[in-house]
Scaffold this active site. Structure first.
Site, short mmCIF file in Angstrom:
data_model
loop_
_atom_site.label_atom_id
_atom_site.label_comp_id
_atom_site.label_asym_id
_atom_site.label_seq_id
_atom_site.Cartn_x
_atom_site.Cartn_y
_atom_site.Cartn_z
N ASP A 40 8.39 -1.82 11.22
CA ASP A 40 7.97 -0.42 11.12
C ASP A 40 8.48 0.42 12.28
O ASP A 40 8.49 1.64 12.20
CB ASP A 40 6.45 -0.31 11.06
CG ASP A 40 5.92 -0.13 9.66
OD1 ASP A 40 6.67 0.35 8.79
OD2 ASP A 40 4.74 -0.45 9.44
N GLN A 53 -0.11 -2.87 8.75
CA GLN A 53 -0.43 -1.69 7.95
C GLN A 53 -1.38 -0.77 8.72
O GLN A 53 -2.48 -1.16 9.08
CB GLN A 53 -1.07 -2.11 6.62
CG GLN A 53 -1.32 -0.95 5.69
CD GLN A 53 -0.03 -0.24 5.28
OE1 GLN A 53 0.92 -0.87 4.87
NE2 GLN A 53 -0.01 1.07 5.43
N LYS A 79 4.83 -2.24 -1.55
CA LYS A 79 5.76 -2.87 -0.59
C LYS A 79 6.06 -4.31 -1.02
O LYS A 79 7.21 -4.75 -0.97
CB LYS A 79 5.17 -2.86 0.82
CG LYS A 79 5.13 -1.50 1.46
CD LYS A 79 4.48 -1.57 2.81
CE LYS A 79 4.33 -0.20 3.42
NZ LYS A 79 3.71 -0.24 4.76
#
Length: 152
Positions: A74, A51, A7
């Site tokens: 996200d 994460q 990422k």
């Protein structure tokens, strides 16, 4: 964390400033929530990615609740998930993997209109959002097979 490194490399490749804050696996709930709230409150930060999955001792729902939904890239904040699941709501962020699946189908020329779709898995990260996106793409029937329904 290869996934996080990838990422970071992708951000750098396209010119996005990226800052990774690595916390020890033993981080407390309060410390993690404070770190998330602090980075989300930074005016220089446009988006935040927590994460997942988190270590078992941490409450994911509380952590996501500490994140400003306008910066939740996200799409996992309860407000962003709710907006995605409800018809007629403008979406802010959508989880990347399910969106990628729909994009892949579209680019491959697969029309979902009137089709029957089966989603294997009911996770908040992939399965549930994918089912909603397939529905929104016109699938006539979307079935979610969750863990207890799959017999070995």
């Amino acid at each position: 964390m290869l996934y996080v490194t990838k990422k970071e490399e992708a951000c750098l490749r396209i010119g996005i400033n990226c800052r990774i804050i690595r916390l020890p696996e033993s981080v407390s709930q309060a410390q993690l929530q404070q770190a998330v709230a602090d980075v989300a409150a930074d005016a220089a930060v446009d988006g935040v990615l927590v994460q997942l999955p988190l270590p078992r001792h941490l409450d994911e729902e509380a952590v996501m609740g500490a994140l400003d939904p306008r910066k939740d890239v996200d799409g996992f904040h309860p407000l962003n998930m709710g907006r995605m699941l409800m018809r007629g709501r403008a979406r802010r962020f959508v989880p990347a993997t399910p969106l990628g699946v729909v994009e892949l189908l579209s680019r491959s020329g697969v029309s979902l209109a009137g089709k029957t779709a089966v989603v294997l898995g009911d996770s908040n990260i992939v399965g549930t959002p994918l089912a909603a996106l397939l529905r929104d793409e016109g699938a006539a029937l979307v079935t979610i097979c969750h863990r207890p329904s799959i017999h070995e």
